[in-house]
Design a protein around this motif. Structure first.
Motif, PDB file in Angstrom:
ATOM      1  N   UNK A 121       0.820  -1.202   0.000  1.00 37.30           N
ATOM      2  CA  UNK A 121       0.000   0.000   0.000  1.00 37.30           C
ATOM      3  C   UNK A 121       0.859   1.259   0.000  1.00 37.30           C
ATOM      4  N   UNK A 122       1.917   1.261   0.805  1.00 40.17           N
ATOM      5  CA  UNK A 122       2.791   2.420   0.901  1.00 40.17           C
ATOM      6  C   UNK A 122       4.214   1.934   1.160  1.00 40.17           C
ATOM      7  N   UNK A 123       5.130   2.886   1.333  1.00 38.66           N
ATOM      8  CA  UNK A 123       6.536   2.524   1.510  1.00 38.66           C
ATOM      9  C   UNK A 123       6.764   1.737   2.801  1.00 38.66           C
ATOM     10  N   UNK A 124       6.098   2.155   3.866  1.00 34.64           N
ATOM     11  CA  UNK A 124       6.268   1.440   5.125  1.00 34.64           C
ATOM     12  C   UNK A 124       5.728   0.022   5.030  1.00 34.64           C
ATOM     13  N   UNK A 125       4.586  -0.098   4.370  1.00 41.14           N
ATOM     14  CA  UNK A 125       4.019  -1.426   4.180  1.00 41.14           C
ATOM     15  C   UNK A 125       4.927  -2.299   3.323  1.00 41.14           C
ATOM     16  N   UNK A 126       5.536  -1.701   2.301  1.00 42.10           N
ATOM     17  CA  UNK A 126       6.491  -2.431   1.458  1.00 42.10           C
ATOM     18  C   UNK A 126       7.691  -2.890   2.286  1.00 42.10           C
ATOM     19  N   UNK A 127       8.211  -1.999   3.123  1.00 46.21           N
ATOM     20  CA  UNK A 127       9.364  -2.353   3.951  1.00 46.21           C
ATOM     21  C   UNK A 127       9.030  -3.498   4.909  1.00 46.21           C
ATOM     22  N   UNK A 128       7.833  -3.456   5.487  1.00 43.10           N
ATOM     23  CA  UNK A 128       7.425  -4.524   6.402  1.00 43.10           C
ATOM     24  C   UNK A 128       7.307  -5.859   5.688  1.00 43.10           C
TER      25      UNK A 128
END
Length: 673
Positions: A121-128
């Motif tokens: 969904x977003x960059x943080x979600x991608x990182x997780x």
């Protein structure tokens, strides 16, 4: 020892018997597990790629070697320290996961190329999501003291290589960062300890000086005055002694000179009275001086002892305290020097740590291999599934014991008549009389040389012997605790065996809820014994002839749940009394005891209650409950037979031996049956 061997042997035998009885189920489960493993391997391939990190230990660095030569302190041997194990713990820590997460946020484009199928969904979600997937699909393990292997798995070989190389780079950065943080924390701690040590040294020096000053003051105020006074008295006494000695010597010398000058004085008679008086006084003075010297010597000795006592009271405490303070100062100075050296080493390591990982061998597509070979996976699945099934079946039978031999039946108080072998379809097509007459022949009727036919004839003989003991009994009630134990097969084959003796035989299918003998004897009638009881149909209308001589059949009829009381003990007794007038043997196939109460009503009036238990299937608890119920209803003599008995995978009991030629002749002679 013998008891243990017997126990182990019995366990092995029970396991072998368990396998032989359930080999079909075991083969099916193992085959399904193997097929699942093959399909999983084909549909979900997994490839493995490896990269290697080479750890640069501090003592291996050129800077550390140079500093060791300058200081004269050799560096620690590398073989004594396992740095790879230390860094693996760092790479598996929660701190590394956070470092990986931050690294992914800094390199979003490269991570999207590395994991193109990742939805976010977003960059943080991608990182997780990326950090979770990379952590699961990769592993760190120690290969040597200074080598860490980075392994990665993926469905695609190229992706496995990319993940291994990416995790190697991140691990390299993480090792340097964590090591720098660790050294920085150690450096701070050393500085604080250095300051504390310096403060303790200063405090000890101050305490030592204060103690010395205090001891001097106390010494001058107390002991020194007494010591000085004693020393003065001692000196005066010594001077007085010297003076007395000198005076005595002078007196002696004067007296000697007078005598020498006047020789006539040597003659005592010539000596006048004045001289003698004067000489006596001199001698008295000399004696007095000697006595005074002796007194002074004793006084000097006493003064010396007192002076020694004063010195002994002061010196030990003072010297002990001075020694303790000096020892503490020495230890603190040693620790201070050690702290200084560690601070220096930490400063050097802060420079050397930047090259902690000197190099890494990247993964390549040539080195990619399957995670687990198909052969190993299949072998593992076969062994594990087979073991699990055997353990489950063994534990199940320990909790729910089943009938395996005549011993269990004898322990329940039943008369054992025999067993029916398990017949494989490839040999005799079916057990005894087939369930389906239109598909196969009856072994009892046409296969005289089969084990099934011999078993049923043996069972017939035992029943005839039991009839003789009961003064002409005729009714055989075939019962079992549960369904699917083989009552219908046993009933039909027993009836056919008796018909071969040219006896009038009637088979009654009283299993109202699960009738099956209609198909066995290939008759199609809509009326039967239940209709006789419920609708009062004449007996002659429900009796049907079969294709076998001397064998008639009564079907179960049309059962109705609305007439549960249509069958009772009295009308069953009346029916059996009527049938005994026309038949020599009456075989009744009853319902399973656990599902129908009619079985007990019929068995109460039977001459031979024949209890059928299925080998390896019928549970001992169910059988014991049934026997207890029958005994409670005054059914004392209960006979038993084991159905589908088997001693091995072949299904053969190896208990019957028949001359095939003679049996073929007998078979031809009985074809008219």
């Amino acid at each position: 020892m013998n008891n243990e061997l017997i126990s182990n042997s019995s366990i092995i035998k029970s396991i072998i018997s368990l396998i032989s009885r359930n080999y079909v189920l075991i083969i099916m489960i193992v085959a399904l597990a193997t097929l699942s493993a093959i399909l999983h391997h084909k549909l979900n391939p997994s490839f493995k790629a490896n990269a290697r990190l080479h750890i640069q230990s501090p003592e291996d660095s050129p800077l550390m070697s140079s500093m060791a030569r300058i200081s004269g302190n050799p560096a620690q041997r590398y073989s004594d320290t396992d740095y790879a194990d230390k860094y693996i713990k760092i790479l598996y820590s929660n701190g590394f996961n956070q470092f990986l997460y931050r690294n992914i946020l800094k390199n979003i484009p490269s991570v999207r190329k590395l994991l193109p199928n990742l939805k976010f969904k977003n960059k943080k979600n991608l990182a997780e999501l990326a950090s979770e997937q990379l952590t699961v699909s990769s592993q760190f393990r120690k290969s040597d003291y200074d080598i860490i292997t980075v392994s990665a798995w993926s469905k695609k070989p190229k992706q496995a290589v990319a993940i291994a190389n990416y995790m190697s780079k991140v691990a390299t950065l993480a090792i340097v960062e964590f090591e720098q943080l660790e050294i920085q924390e150690a450096y701070k701690y050393l500085l604080s300890e250095d300051m504390k040590t310096y403060q303790r040294i200063t405090s000890l020096n101050k305490s030592l000086e204060e103690f010395k000053k205090k001891e001097i003051v106390n010494h001058q105020a107390t002991a020194e005055s007494s010591i000085n006074k004693l020393q003065e008295e001692l000196e005066l006494a010594n001077v007085k002694v010297e003076q007395n000695n000198l005076l005595a010597h002078q007196i002696k010398t004067r007296a000697q000179s007078i005598i020498s000058a006047n020789p006539q004085l040597r003659n005592v008679a010539s000596v006048n009275g004045n001289f003698m008086n004067h000489r006596g006084k001199l001698l008295d003075t000399i004696n007095y001086l000697k006595e005074q010297n002796q007194t002074l010597q004793a006084h000097i000795k006493a003064l010396s002892n007192r002076l020694q006592i004063l010195y002994s009271k002061r010196t030990p405490k003072y010297e002990q305290k001075i020694y303790e303070l000096n020892k503490q100062l020495e230890l603190e100075h040693t620790f201070y020097q050690s702290i200084k050296k560690q601070i220096f080493d930490s400063s050097v390591q802060k420079i050397a740590i930047k090259n902690r990982v000197r190099a890494y061998d990247p993964a390549s597509s040539k080195q990619v291999s399957a995670q687990i070979p198909l052969s190993k996976k299949v072998l593992f699945v076969i062994i594990s599934s087979f073991s699990i099934v055997i353990i489950f079946l063994y534990m199940w039978e320990q909790l729910h014991p089943v009938i395996l031999s005549r011993t269990e039946l004898a322990e329940l108080g039943m008369f054992y008549l025999g067993h029916i072998p398990k017949i494989l379809k490839g040999k005799d097509k079916a057990l005894g009389i087939s369930r389906y007459i239109n598909k196969t022949k009856y072994p009892t009727h046409s296969k005289f040389d089969s084990e099934a036919a011999m078993a049923f004839r043996y069972l017939r003989t035992r029943i005839l012997q039991s009839f003789a003991l009961k003064d002409g009994g005729k009714v055989i009630s075939v019962i079992s605790p549960t369904a699917n134990d083989g009552k219908s097969v046993v009933s039909s084959n027993i009836a056919l065996s008796f018909s071969h003796l040219r006896k009038r035989v009637l088979v009654v299918d009283a299993d109202f809820r699960k009738a099956s003998l209609d198909e066995v004897f290939n008759v199609g009638s809509n009326v039967g014994i239940f209709d006789y009881f419920s609708r009062k149909i004449p007996l002659s209308d429900i009796i049907q002839t079969t294709k076998f001589k001397n064998l008639d059949f009564v079907s179960s009829g049309t059962y109705s749940e609305n007439q549960p009381d249509a069958i009772n003990s009295e009308n069953i007794k009346d029916l059996l009394d009527e049938l005994k007038l026309h038949y020599d043997v009456i075989v009744i196939d009853t319902p399973a005891f656990q599902v129908s109460p009619e079985a007990l009503l019929i068995t109460e009036h039977a001459d031979i209650p024949l209890l059928v238990s299925k080998y390896g299937k019928t549970q001992s608890n169910d059988l014991a409950e049934l026997v207890e119920i029958l005994h409670y209803h005054n059914v004392e003599s209960i006979y038993s037979v084991i159905n589908e008995f088997s001693t091995g995978i072949s299904g053969s009991t190896n208990l019957y031996y028949v001359n095939s030629k003679k049996m073929q002749q007998r078979s031809a002679a009985n074809d008219d049956f």
